[in-house]
Design an enzyme around this catalytic site. Structure first.
Site, PDB file in Angstrom:
ATOM      1  N   SER A 143       4.641   4.149   2.673  1.00 37.12           N
ATOM      2  CA  SER A 143       4.482   3.428   1.413  1.00 37.12           C
ATOM      3  C   SER A 143       3.012   3.241   1.098  1.00 37.12           C
ATOM      4  O   SER A 143       2.171   3.161   2.012  1.00 37.12           O
ATOM      5  CB  SER A 143       5.154   2.056   1.570  1.00 37.12           C
ATOM      6  N   TYR A 171       6.979  -6.313   6.653  1.00 37.67           N
ATOM      7  CA  TYR A 171       7.520  -5.027   6.185  1.00 37.67           C
ATOM      8  C   TYR A 171       6.400  -3.986   6.125  1.00 37.67           C
ATOM      9  O   TYR A 171       6.507  -2.892   6.670  1.00 37.67           O
ATOM     10  CB  TYR A 171       8.183  -5.162   4.802  1.00 37.67           C
ATOM     11  N   LYS A 188       5.388  -0.296   8.344  1.00 36.80           N
ATOM     12  CA  LYS A 188       5.061   1.053   7.817  1.00 36.80           C
ATOM     13  C   LYS A 188       3.762   1.548   8.451  1.00 36.80           C
ATOM     14  O   LYS A 188       3.672   2.697   8.882  1.00 36.80           O
ATOM     15  CB  LYS A 188       4.924   1.023   6.290  1.00 36.80           C
TER      16      LYS A 188
HETATM   17  P1  NAD Z   1      17.628   1.592   0.873  1.00 37.01           P
HETATM   18  O1  NAD Z   1      17.784   0.258   1.520  1.00 37.01           O
HETATM   19  O2  NAD Z   1      18.326   1.851  -0.403  1.00 37.01           O
HETATM   20  O3  NAD Z   1      18.051   2.730   1.910  1.00 37.01           O
HETATM   21  C1  NAD Z   1      17.886   2.605   3.300  1.00 37.01           C
HETATM   22  C2  NAD Z   1      19.192   3.026   3.951  1.00 37.01           C
HETATM   23  O4  NAD Z   1      19.038   2.940   5.366  1.00 37.01           O
HETATM   24  C3  NAD Z   1      20.355   2.139   3.563  1.00 37.01           C
HETATM   25  O5  NAD Z   1      21.454   2.954   3.169  1.00 37.01           O
HETATM   26  C4  NAD Z   1      20.689   1.364   4.838  1.00 37.01           C
HETATM   27  O6  NAD Z   1      22.061   1.080   4.943  1.00 37.01           O
HETATM   28  C5  NAD Z   1      20.199   2.315   5.908  1.00 37.01           C
HETATM   29  N1  NAD Z   1      19.760   1.679   7.166  1.00 37.01           N
HETATM   30  C6  NAD Z   1      18.912   0.632   7.329  1.00 37.01           C
HETATM   31  N2  NAD Z   1      18.742   0.373   8.641  1.00 37.01           N
HETATM   32  C7  NAD Z   1      19.482   1.294   9.316  1.00 37.01           C
HETATM   33  C8  NAD Z   1      19.716   1.551  10.691  1.00 37.01           C
HETATM   34  N3  NAD Z   1      19.183   0.781  11.655  1.00 37.01           N
HETATM   35  N4  NAD Z   1      20.514   2.578  11.038  1.00 37.01           N
HETATM   36  C9  NAD Z   1      21.101   3.354  10.080  1.00 37.01           C
HETATM   37  N5  NAD Z   1      20.926   3.150   8.777  1.00 37.01           N
HETATM   38  C10 NAD Z   1      20.114   2.131   8.381  1.00 37.01           C
HETATM   39  O7  NAD Z   1      16.056   1.852   0.728  1.00 37.01           O
HETATM   40  P2  NAD Z   1      15.281   2.973  -0.091  1.00 37.01           P
HETATM   41  O8  NAD Z   1      14.667   2.335  -1.274  1.00 37.01           O
HETATM   42  O9  NAD Z   1      16.137   4.155  -0.260  1.00 37.01           O
HETATM   43  O10 NAD Z   1      14.105   3.280   0.931  1.00 37.01           O
HETATM   44  C11 NAD Z   1      14.168   4.351   1.840  1.00 37.01           C
HETATM   45  C12 NAD Z   1      12.904   4.352   2.696  1.00 37.01           C
HETATM   46  O11 NAD Z   1      11.759   4.441   1.849  1.00 37.01           O
HETATM   47  C13 NAD Z   1      12.727   3.085   3.525  1.00 37.01           C
HETATM   48  O12 NAD Z   1      12.150   3.452   4.762  1.00 37.01           O
HETATM   49  C14 NAD Z   1      11.734   2.290   2.701  1.00 37.01           C
HETATM   50  O13 NAD Z   1      10.982   1.392   3.500  1.00 37.01           O
HETATM   51  C15 NAD Z   1      10.863   3.392   2.143  1.00 37.01           C
HETATM   52  N6  NAD Z   1      10.166   3.002   0.912  1.00 37.01           N
HETATM   53  C16 NAD Z   1      10.889   2.525  -0.141  1.00 37.01           C
HETATM   54  C17 NAD Z   1      10.228   2.129  -1.301  1.00 37.01           C
HETATM   55  C18 NAD Z   1      11.010   1.576  -2.466  1.00 37.01           C
HETATM   56  O14 NAD Z   1      10.417   0.948  -3.332  1.00 37.01           O
HETATM   57  N7  NAD Z   1      12.313   1.781  -2.572  1.00 37.01           N
HETATM   58  C19 NAD Z   1       8.826   2.227  -1.388  1.00 37.01           C
HETATM   59  C20 NAD Z   1       8.124   2.752  -0.296  1.00 37.01           C
HETATM   60  C21 NAD Z   1       8.808   3.139   0.860  1.00 37.01           C
HETATM   61  C1  UD1 Z   2       6.392  -4.201  -3.728  1.00 37.15           C
HETATM   62  C2  UD1 Z   2       5.940  -4.609  -2.362  1.00 37.15           C
HETATM   63  C3  UD1 Z   2       5.530  -3.377  -1.586  1.00 37.15           C
HETATM   64  C4  UD1 Z   2       6.695  -2.408  -1.521  1.00 37.15           C
HETATM   65  C5  UD1 Z   2       7.150  -2.074  -2.927  1.00 37.15           C
HETATM   66  C6  UD1 Z   2       8.406  -1.247  -2.892  1.00 37.15           C
HETATM   67  C7  UD1 Z   2       5.102  -6.883  -2.633  1.00 37.15           C
HETATM   68  C8  UD1 Z   2       3.901  -7.763  -2.626  1.00 37.15           C
HETATM   69  N1  UD1 Z   2       4.864  -5.575  -2.480  1.00 37.15           N
HETATM   70  O1  UD1 Z   2       5.325  -3.542  -4.394  1.00 37.15           O
HETATM   71  O2  UD1 Z   2       5.153  -3.739  -0.272  1.00 37.15           O
HETATM   72  O3  UD1 Z   2       6.316  -1.206  -0.854  1.00 37.15           O
HETATM   73  O4  UD1 Z   2       7.457  -3.288  -3.632  1.00 37.15           O
HETATM   74  O5  UD1 Z   2       8.679  -0.768  -4.152  1.00 37.15           O
HETATM   75  O6  UD1 Z   2       6.209  -7.337  -2.769  1.00 37.15           O
HETATM   76  N2  UD1 Z   2       6.273  -8.215 -11.144  1.00 37.15           N
HETATM   77  C9  UD1 Z   2       6.428  -9.225 -12.068  1.00 37.15           C
HETATM   78  N3  UD1 Z   2       7.598  -9.924 -12.058  1.00 37.15           N
HETATM   79  C10 UD1 Z   2       8.609  -9.664 -11.192  1.00 37.15           C
HETATM   80  C11 UD1 Z   2       8.439  -8.626 -10.256  1.00 37.15           C
HETATM   81  C12 UD1 Z   2       7.253  -7.917 -10.252  1.00 37.15           C
HETATM   82  O7  UD1 Z   2       5.522  -9.488 -12.867  1.00 37.15           O
HETATM   83  O8  UD1 Z   2       9.644 -10.358 -11.230  1.00 37.15           O
HETATM   84  C13 UD1 Z   2       5.018  -7.426 -11.150  1.00 37.15           C
HETATM   85  C14 UD1 Z   2       4.231  -7.498  -9.864  1.00 37.15           C
HETATM   86  O9  UD1 Z   2       3.333  -8.582  -9.885  1.00 37.15           O
HETATM   87  C15 UD1 Z   2       3.524  -6.127  -9.868  1.00 37.15           C
HETATM   88  C16 UD1 Z   2       4.535  -5.195 -10.562  1.00 37.15           C
HETATM   89  O10 UD1 Z   2       5.397  -6.066 -11.305  1.00 37.15           O
HETATM   90  O11 UD1 Z   2       2.367  -6.190 -10.661  1.00 37.15           O
HETATM   91  C17 UD1 Z   2       5.369  -4.384  -9.598  1.00 37.15           C
HETATM   92  O12 UD1 Z   2       5.975  -5.247  -8.641  1.00 37.15           O
HETATM   93  P1  UD1 Z   2       7.074  -4.741  -7.593  1.00 37.15           P
HETATM   94  O13 UD1 Z   2       8.102  -3.953  -8.292  1.00 37.15           O
HETATM   95  O14 UD1 Z   2       7.517  -5.930  -6.805  1.00 37.15           O
HETATM   96  O15 UD1 Z   2       6.274  -3.712  -6.669  1.00 37.15           O
HETATM   97  P2  UD1 Z   2       4.913  -3.938  -5.836  1.00 37.15           P
HETATM   98  O16 UD1 Z   2       4.474  -5.328  -5.837  1.00 37.15           O
HETATM   99  O17 UD1 Z   2       3.945  -2.907  -6.304  1.00 37.15           O
END
Ligand code: NAD
Ligand code: UD1
Length: 344
Positions: free
Chosen positions: A125, A150, A154
């Site tokens: 991330s 969290y 990462k």
């Molecule tokens: P998500 O929660 O939708 O998907 C994760 C999946 O992993 C889920 O289906 C959950 O049931 C499964 N899971 C969790 N722990 C497990 C375990 N111990 N064994 C087997 N399955 C397990 O999340 P996502 O948004 O699809 O994210 C996927 C990856 O990307 C994660 O590693 C997350 O940290 C990373 N990531 C997500 C975002 C985001 O904003 N969505 C941003 C940056 C990184």
């Molecule tokens: C957040 C996480 C980041 C994670 C990412 C996953 C925090 C501090 N950071 O990022 O670690 O990897 O999500 O997607 O939580 N905002 C509002 N009102 C809301 C929600 C968000 O104004 O109710 C604003 C936030 O201040 C920010 C932007 O929207 O400026 C995006 O926020 P968000 O979607 O939570 O993502 P990040 O903060 O970038």
């Protein structure tokens, strides 16, 4: 290399990536414990792709299921999504986060080593950059320790994977640093399923548009940005998914350790996203400006050049499409899951 184990493949990014993989004729085996996903998404993936996936309900912390998969499925590469991902929960439950994300990954890597499977793509991330001083952030931008458990998981997992590669250069490890994934599959059948009240911006806006929440709180309007509200690099989840297929091609070239940002290179403010969503949903979205959220940064967007040069990947979709697809999912696919209607 055609047999891919996708951990967390029923989740948000994993399900979209699985569809891209199936479209490219990879064989996909999913391991997911369904802790943050719904088994009905598996059927939808199969309907959308017209193909079958092999699904194991189980945990990356469970060696017996990992052994069974590696013994039976002839896996050559792992795409590792399985993790907990809520920043707020990680502050409340650090041990659960360290256990699931760190111990889970170490357990998976040990199983891969036992079975001589040494190719992995890892979901990292932009959080590993912390509050970077210069925008856009490139892969050379110095890393900072994230402020929450969290984010720390990462950073630690990136270090663990780097050490594994250093200890044995026959591994191929691709660390993908995602910016802000949003949007959904164009069919509206799969998308993000926030647990309870969403913390992230777009799922929250979408619930306001749907009338489930009254207004969105905008966290601060005194950042040094176009309109004072926070700026982020939102990326369509389908673009993100296609980035994984490109990373897989890189692994097939025996790339060693590689790190790529997956972002669009464009930043949008909170108010710009609200406006784009209003257009997509054709609804007024009420908002209130409130205090900054603690731990937030003003601006964060990617320099995506390296992924373009080395993977031949770049994001295609704009913010309007991200909002339209998210809204379609909110109104159809997500609604039908909640109401237990049969859509397909
Ligand atoms: P998500 O929660 O939708 O998907 C994760 C999946 O992993 C889920 O289906 C959950 O049931 C499964 N899971 C969790 N722990 C497990 C375990 N111990 N064994 C087997 N399955 C397990 O999340 P996502 O948004 O699809 O994210 C996927 C990856 O990307 C994660 O590693 C997350 O940290 C990373 N990531 C997500 C975002 C985001 O904003 N969505 C941003 C940056 C990184
Ligand atoms: C957040 C996480 C980041 C994670 C990412 C996953 C925090 C501090 N950071 O990022 O670690 O990897 O999500 O997607 O939580 N905002 C509002 N009102 C809301 C929600 C968000 O104004 O109710 C604003 C936030 O201040 C920010 C932007 O929207 O400026 C995006 O926020 P968000 O979607 O939570 O993502 P990040 O903060 O970038």
């Amino acid at each position: 290399m055609r047999n891919i184990l996708v951990t967390g493949g029923i989740g948000y990014i994993g399900s979209h990536t699985t569809i891209e993989l199936l479209e490219k004729d990879y064989n996909v085996v999913i391991l997911d414990n369904l802790s943050n996903s719904d088994i009905r998404i598996k059927d939808r993936i199969e309907i959308l792709s017209g193909k079958k996936i092999k699904f194991y309900e189980g945990d990356i912390l469970d060696n017996s299921i990992l052994n069974k998969i590696f013994e039976g499925e002839n896996i050559d590469t792992v795409i590792h999504f399985a993790a907990y991902k809520s920043v707020g929960d990680s502050v409340k439950m650090p041990l659960e986060y360290y256990n699931n994300n760190i111990n889970g990954t170490v357990n998976l890597l040990r199983a891969m080593k036992r079975y001589d499977v040494k190719n992995i793509i890892f979901s990292s991330s932009a959080t590993v950059y912390g509050e970077a001083k210069v925008m856009p952030v490139s892969e050379k931008t110095p890393l900072m320790t994230p402020t929450n458990p969290y984010g720390k998981t990462k950073s630690m997992m990136e270090e663990i994977l780097t050490d594994v590669y250093k200890s044995d250069n026959s591994w191929n490890v691709v660390l993908l640093r995602y910016f802000n994934p949003v949007g959904a599959h164009k069919s509206g059948l799969i998308g993000e399923m926030p647990n309870g009240i969403p913390n992230n911006l777009m799922p929250y806006i979408s619930k306001v548009a749907a009338g489930e929440l009254e207004y969105i709180s905008v966290f601060g309007d005194d950042y040094k940005t176009i309109d004072g509200t926070g700026v982020r690099d939102y990326i369509h989840v389908v673009d993100l998914a296609s980035g994984h297929v490109k990373a897989l091609n890189k692994i097939e070239e025996k790339c060693g350790l590689k790190i790529y940002n997956l972002g669009t290179g464009n930043g949008y403010s909170v108010l710009q996203v609200i406006k784009a969503f209003e257009k997509a949903a054709n609804k007024k979205i009420n908002y209130k400006i409130v205090e900054r959220r603690s731990g937030d940064i003003g601006t964060c967007y990617a320099d995506p050049k390296l992924a373009k040069e080395e993977l031949g990947w770049e994001a295609k979709y704009e913010i309007d499409k991200m909002c339209e697809d998210f809204w379609r999912w909110q109104c159809t696919g997500l609604k039908s899951l909640i109401e237990d209607e049969v859509l397909v």
